[in-house]
Design an enzyme around this catalytic site. Structure first.
Site, PDB file in Angstrom:
ATOM      1  N   HIS A  49     -14.119  48.319  70.080  1.00 51.51           N
ATOM      2  CA  HIS A  49     -14.071  47.881  71.474  1.00 51.51           C
ATOM      3  C   HIS A  49     -14.623  48.955  72.415  1.00 51.51           C
ATOM      4  O   HIS A  49     -15.339  48.647  73.359  1.00 51.51           O
ATOM      5  CB  HIS A  49     -12.624  47.546  71.842  1.00 51.51           C
ATOM      6  CG  HIS A  49     -12.466  46.998  73.213  1.00 51.51           C
ATOM      7  ND1 HIS A  49     -12.718  45.680  73.516  1.00 51.51           N
ATOM      8  CD2 HIS A  49     -12.096  47.580  74.369  1.00 51.51           C
ATOM      9  CE1 HIS A  49     -12.510  45.477  74.791  1.00 51.51           C
ATOM     10  NE2 HIS A  49     -12.119  46.609  75.349  1.00 51.51           N
ATOM     11  N   HIS A  88     -11.640  38.978  77.375  1.00 53.59           N
ATOM     12  CA  HIS A  88     -10.231  39.308  77.137  1.00 53.59           C
ATOM     13  C   HIS A  88      -9.694  38.286  76.147  1.00 53.59           C
ATOM     14  O   HIS A  88      -8.700  37.606  76.404  1.00 53.59           O
ATOM     15  CB  HIS A  88      -9.430  39.334  78.442  1.00 53.59           C
ATOM     16  CG  HIS A  88      -8.613  40.573  78.580  1.00 53.59           C
ATOM     17  ND1 HIS A  88      -7.396  40.625  79.190  1.00 53.59           N
ATOM     18  CD2 HIS A  88      -8.843  41.828  78.150  1.00 53.59           C
ATOM     19  CE1 HIS A  88      -6.918  41.861  79.155  1.00 53.59           C
ATOM     20  NE2 HIS A  88      -7.781  42.605  78.526  1.00 53.59           N
TER      21      HIS A  88
END
Ligand SMILES: Nc1ncnc2c1ncn2[C@@H]1O[C@H](COP(=O)(O)OP(=O)(O)O)[C@@H](O)[C@H]1O
Ligand SMILES: [Mg+2]
Lengths: 754, 237, 85, 85
Positions: free
Chosen positions: A56, A102
């Site tokens: 990430h 998200h």
């Protein structure tokens, strides 16, 4: 690289044997850490590497490919690599924007996951000193018939609505897909657009030795320790659930205060750098600012205000508590910085200072608990070349036959007199029906700049005090990408830009969010490669660069990847915002035309989905797409267009119906005769590069001439008028029935009141 | 010049929208004042704008009413000066007891952003001069806009003519279908007994320019200068 | 002295409670024979006061000044000495 | 049989409670020495069930299916027989 081994803190204890597994690093990465640091890191240092070198944060599997995207252009003010990208819209004003995912947090807790997603993207934009003027969102769920999909949708939409409305940023557009592949792993992407004067642009690379470092905003808690970094870097359901951090709860009210305070600090030029705290919390913010500025930083975790008792340095450094910013004050301006925090009722604490020596020194009071060169954390993560193991799905040739004749046969078996009902079904289907049931829960107008909000092909925003404006759209083509990730990604770029063009704006740049499956599998690697290649090809052909973006990998559940999903956010410019192409059906007597490609098929269409067909071949003619977009803009420039609408989900029939719905005026048209395309395919087939245009009767020939000049095919379909949508020779439907189907379809599918 | 103070609390977000809309009204000048030290001396009117003050935690407007600005507003209103509350501003004025009733969560529990129609019930407030029976089209954007009161309060509010705006269809019919949030008697806005304090859930500042889809809000805001200058056919000469 | 007050705020019975109505509908759709639902808030406050009388006064201030709106709500409270569990 | 359940929903202790933080700030601004505030919901449901066991089952359905979000909230309940006061 050797650094001082004077570690005396409690965290300096001998690392546990399974430390690598615990922080999510591979043995290879662990060895690399040891080599770079030149000693055995302690547990806290390992954890900092684990978070910063996570997929990430470090883009390990995508960085190499992302470098192939075109990022330069005459309007680009700031390309990828910053909190957000920015384009120059003239007279000293920049438009900053970015899209973020998200996904995994939203799968775990949809309401808070989506809410904090909006919070994160807003901070990315206002950290640059840009005032957010709009948000958009792209959402992907399983079919609404599944209770899980409905629950996720209502949570996600509720969270977006709660957060954006409270902060007071209008939500002006979005995209929603419903497909089986997203049932377990929904996608929640949020985009934010902001405006900033060029000379006020704040960057995170300007911290200078000696300056004070402040942490401002929320208390730091145990919520989401290394949450986003780890959660988003592995498959859902993989590993133990103990990895799941406690859910983060957003506080949009605090975000609003943080935003106003940050913008005021930037406006007063009281800060050297501002960085939001997102994934990997304080570790990421401090090491990134230090690395980008070529300095070091000393931070005392004991000074960090906490929400929980007895938090360890590890927890403080890796907490992902929301609504926090790192602020580096200009020397001598500390008083102003503190005054502004106080005025906005914010807790802002000086937690350290910038140092000359390029070392990030973390202490707990007098004890030093970590010392690492920030560049190792921020820039030295390994890069994997996924091309080396990328391979297309092995069975592609067998399972994706060209079944066009089968499909055609299936279609032809259905009686033509039912075709009107099929159109109504399609209009009411979750893929096509009005999204008003979603966006009516978003404040679309706060800020009083929304000229066109959700429901139009693209949103249009004016800029107070100026004549110009911007247009924004966000799109994706997962059904196409499932068959061919290259074409799907290119088609998403084309669609987003075409939508911007359909309101009369000149495209400036895009942002992209690559939502894909596991890149460690050959097929996932291939999808990643082809997706990025598709975006690249489309950007080159359409002359539009990428200025920002985000990659979300490991969107897979129990080994099953989602369809490759490139979400594209596009921004365009209107010289005179009052001269956008309005959302209208046109006037009775106006001429309805189709421009671009009439080459459509049901294979990857919504209609196809309804009859169980999903197959190639699919293609995109990017040169034609470029000509079509230039032609539409030229036609608008010449004042020839009354209305324009992109042909998208549901094909030409739905595009015509949606045009009629705008002012509830009918039309009488005939399908274009194209060899090899039967009536159903002509009506409901989909394909890129098509738009329906409405022109005044006297301007038809002018438009044809312009089209010829641009080498764009056009067909005259018929005229506006009456209260029926008549598509000869197959159907005639009262506008009222179209309105009802379109308006109530999604609400009905979701089991709600329309 | 008519001077208008626009109050800004932590979490307010319509203050700049109001300032922009008021800048379109000839003869009106406005300032944005911070709630903590808001001094309304020298102002002719005060606007309490929309937003989510203090995150709307507890109840919309509940924490904002504890601000020193409430005392200042009360003094200002007692002196007969004009006060307009829109959206969160309406909620704050109700919480502070400057207007009757209370605003609770919408029927359906959903935030609603949409265009609605409103019938102007009274033209004897400074903000509605000359608009009697007009049907206005305005945006709403709220999650807690359902106006409620006990039966007695409702009866008083109706009999004293304190209902200023009602949600209606486009022809002015106060139907159930035209009520976006479940408010009692379709009430969208009320005034105090002195008629100088008016609150409504819709957003006049969002429909003061044709570019944004409507100008009916301007018809409300534009009343201000003439009402104060005595050039409008109002009670407020 | 440290006190913990649990303050419960409920809508007055004569005032509409849209949230309660919605919850009732949702519970019925789960197949439950629900006749009425009132939704309120519970606020647990840990605070310091000189003695119990002062603590009760403080809770009354909390209730009337902030936590309940007397136009539509009633409140009740329980007070305990000592930190929360 | 008629039952009245009072269901209390509170955020889990490790989960952040922004409303509680705001209330704490507001109560402090009233001059009260408040150290912590947790805010939750209280839902009073009047319903019918065959007997107490069935009633308890029903309340558990209400709590887990609708009223509390198990990811971030805990709930507790009290059950009484008879109509509400
Ligand atoms: N999640 C969402 N939030 C807000 N607006 C949305 C959302 N999804 C779709 N919209 C809006 O609804 C309209 C139709 O969406 P879509 O069918 O994707 O249109 P198009 O095919 O033109 O992109 C667009 O104006 C879009 O911005
Ligand atoms: Mg779309």
């Amino acid at each position: 690289m050797s650094s001082s081994p004077m570690l005396t803190g409690t965290e300096a204890a001998q690392p546990k044997l399974d430390i690598l597994g615990e922080v999510g690093l591979t043995p290879f990465e662990g060895a690399r850490v040891r080599e770079l640091v030149g000693r055995e890191p302690n547990a806290l240092e390992w954890a900092m590497f684990g978070a910063m070198w996570s997929e990430h944060c470090a883009y390990k599997h995508s960085k190499k490919l992302l470098r192939t995207l075109p990022t330069k252009g005459p309007h680009v003010a700031l390309g990828p690599g910053e909190n957000a990208g920015a384009v120059d819209i003239g007279d000293g004003l920049l438009c900053a924007f970015k899209v973020e995912s998200h996904n995994h947090p939203s799968a775990v807790e949809p309401y808070q996951g989506a809410a904090t997603g909006v919070g994160g993207i807003l901070r990315d934009v206002f950290a640059m000193g840009a005032r957010p003027v709009a948000v958009l969102n792209a959402l992907f769920f399983g079919p609404p018939s599944a209770p899980r999909a409905r629950r996720l949708l209502s949570g996600v939409v509720g969270g977006i609505s709660y957060y954006g409305n409270c902060v007071g940023i209008p939500d002006v557009g979005g995209h929603v897909s419903f497909e089986d592949c997203y049932l377990e792993n929904p996608l929640v992407n949020a985009m934010c657009v902001g405006l900033v004067q060029r000379d006020r642009l704040s960057r995170a690379n300007t911290a200078k030795p000696g300056s004070a470092v402040y942490l401002v905003g929320s208390d730091t808690g145990r919520d989401g320790i290394a949450g986003a970094s780890l959660l988003a870097s592995f498959e859902l359901g993989a590993g133990s659930d103990a990895k799941r951090p406690s859910v983060q709860v957003g506080n949009p009210f605090l975000e609003k205060l943080l935003m106003e305070a940050t913008l005021e600090l930037v406006e007063l030029d009281a800060v050297e750098a501002v960085q939001d705290l997102g994934a990997a919390g304080l570790t990421c913010a401090s090491s990134e600012v230090a690395a980008r500025s070529g300095v070091g930083m000393r931070i005392d975790v004991d000074r960090v205000p906490r929400r929980a008792k007895n938090m360890s340095p590890y927890e403080v450094m890796l907490s992902e508590s929301q609504e926090r910013m790192l602020v580096i004050a200009r020397p001598g301006r500390e008083g102003d910085v503190e005054r502004i925090f106080r005025r906005w009722e914010l807790q802002g604490v000086r937690i350290g200072e910038v140092t000359e020596e390029k070392v990030l020194t973390i202490s707990s009071g007098a004890e030093v608990v970590a010392t690492l060169p920030p560049a190792l954390l921020a820039d030295e993560a390994p890069e994997y070349d996924v091309s080396r193991w990328a391979a297309p799905p092995r069975v592609a040739g067998d399972t994706l036959p060209d079944r066009a004749d089968v499909a055609a046969a299936a279609g032809n078996e259905r009686p033509l007199h039912k075709i009107g009902l099929e159109l109504l079904d399609l209009l009411a289907s979750p893929a096509v029906a009005s999204r008003a049931v979603i966006y009516r829960t978003y404040d679309q107008m706060v800020g009083t700049d929304t000229v066109l909000g959700p429901g139009a092909d693209a949103a249009v925003l004016r800029i107070k005090g100026r004549a110009d404006g911007i247009a924004v759209a966000i799109d994706a083509q997962p059904r196409v990408a499932a068959l061919d990730p290259f074409v799907g990604a290119a088609a998403a770029v084309a669609e987003a830009l075409r939508n911007v063009v359909c309101v009369g704006a000149t495209p400036l740049a895009i942002t992209d969010c690559l939502n894909l499956g596991n890149p460690e599998r050959p097929e996932g690697a291939w999808q990643l490669e082809r997706t990025i290649a598709g975006i690249s090809a489309a950007c080159v052909a359409l002359g539009v660069p990428v200025v920002s973006g985000n990659v979300s990998l490991y969107n897979a559940t129990r080994g099953a990847d989602i369809w490759p999903t490139a979400v594209i956010g596009a921004v365009g410019h209107l010289g005179d915002v009052t001269r956008h192409i309005p959302v209208t059906s046109g006037r009775p007597g106006d001429v309805v035309m189709l421009a671009g490609s009439a080459n459509v098929a049901v294979g990857a269409s919504t209609y196809g989905a309804s009859i169980g067909v999903h197959e190639g071949p699919i293609a995109i003619d990017l040169a034609l797409e470029a000509r079509l977009q230039r032609f539409i803009l030229a036609a608008h420039e010449a004042g020839a267009l009354r209305a324009a609408h992109d042909r998208a989900e549901g094909g030409l029939a739905v595009a015509l119906a949606e045009l009629a719905l705008r002012d509830r005026v009918g039309m009488k048209v005939t399908l274009p005769a194209v060899r090899g395309i039967d009536k159903r395919a002509a009506l409901f087939g989909e394909g890129p590069s098509g738009a329906v245009l409405v022109v005044g009767p006297s301007l038809e020939s002018r438009l044809r001439a312009l089209a010829a000049q641009h080498d764009v095919p056009v067909w005259t379909l018929g005229t506006i008028g009456g209260d029926l949508l008549e598509i000869a020779p197959v159907l005639g439907l009262p506008i009222a029935s179209l309105v009802d189907a379109h308006a109530s379809g999604l609400a009905r599918a979701l089991g709600r009141e329309a | 010049m008519t001077r208008v103070a626009i109050l800004r609390y932590p979490g307010t977000w319509s203050e700049r929208d109001f300032q922009h809309a008021l800048s379109l009204v000839p003869g009106v000048e406005s300032d944005i004042l911070w709630h903590e030290d808001a001094d309304l001396k020298g102002y002719d009117a005060a606007v309490v704008p929309g937003g989510f003050t203090y995150g709307d935690y507890v109840r919309a407007g509940a924490i904002a009413k504890l601000s020193p600005a409430t005392r200042e507003l009360r003094r200002f209103a007692d002196a007969g000066k004009l006060v307009l509350g829109s959206c969160n501003g309406f909620q704050i004025l109700c919480e502070a007891g400057l207007l009757p009733g209370a605003l609770v969560r919408n029927r359906g529990l959903e935030f609603r952003c949409d265009w609605v129609h409103l019938r102007v019930e009274r033209d004897d407030t400074p903000w509605t001069t000359g608009l009697r029976d007009a049907v206005l089209r305005m945006p709403i954007a709220h999650g807690e806009g359902c106006w409620v009161a006990d039966d007695e309060t409702l009866a008083d509010v109706e009999s004293r003519g304190q209902v200023v705006f009602r949600y209606t269809d486009e022809r002015g019919g106060a139907t159930a279908a035209a009520n976006p949030n479940g408010s009692l008697a379709n009430i969208a806005g009320v005034c105090n007994e002195g008629r100088n304090v008016v609150g409504l859930m819709p957003h006049p500042e969002r429909c003061s320019e044709a570019l944004l889809g409507g100008t009916d809000g301007y018809r409300v805001l534009a009343n201000l200068a003439p009402a104060l200058a005595g050039t409008a056919p109002a009670l407020y000469r | 002295m440290i006190f913990v007050a649990t303050i419960r705020v409920l809508p007055k019975s004569e005032v509409r409670d849209p949230q309660g109505e919605a919850v009732r509908g949702a519970l019925r759709s789960l197949g439950l024979a629900v006749s009425e639902v009132r939704t309120g808030k519970e606020i647990v406050v840990t605070f310091e006061a000189a003695d119990e009388t002062a603590a009760r006064d403080a809770v009354r201030v909390m209730g009337t000044e902030l936590l309940a709106n007397p136009v539509i709500e009633d409140y009740a409270y329980e007070l305990k000495e000592g930190a929360p569990a």
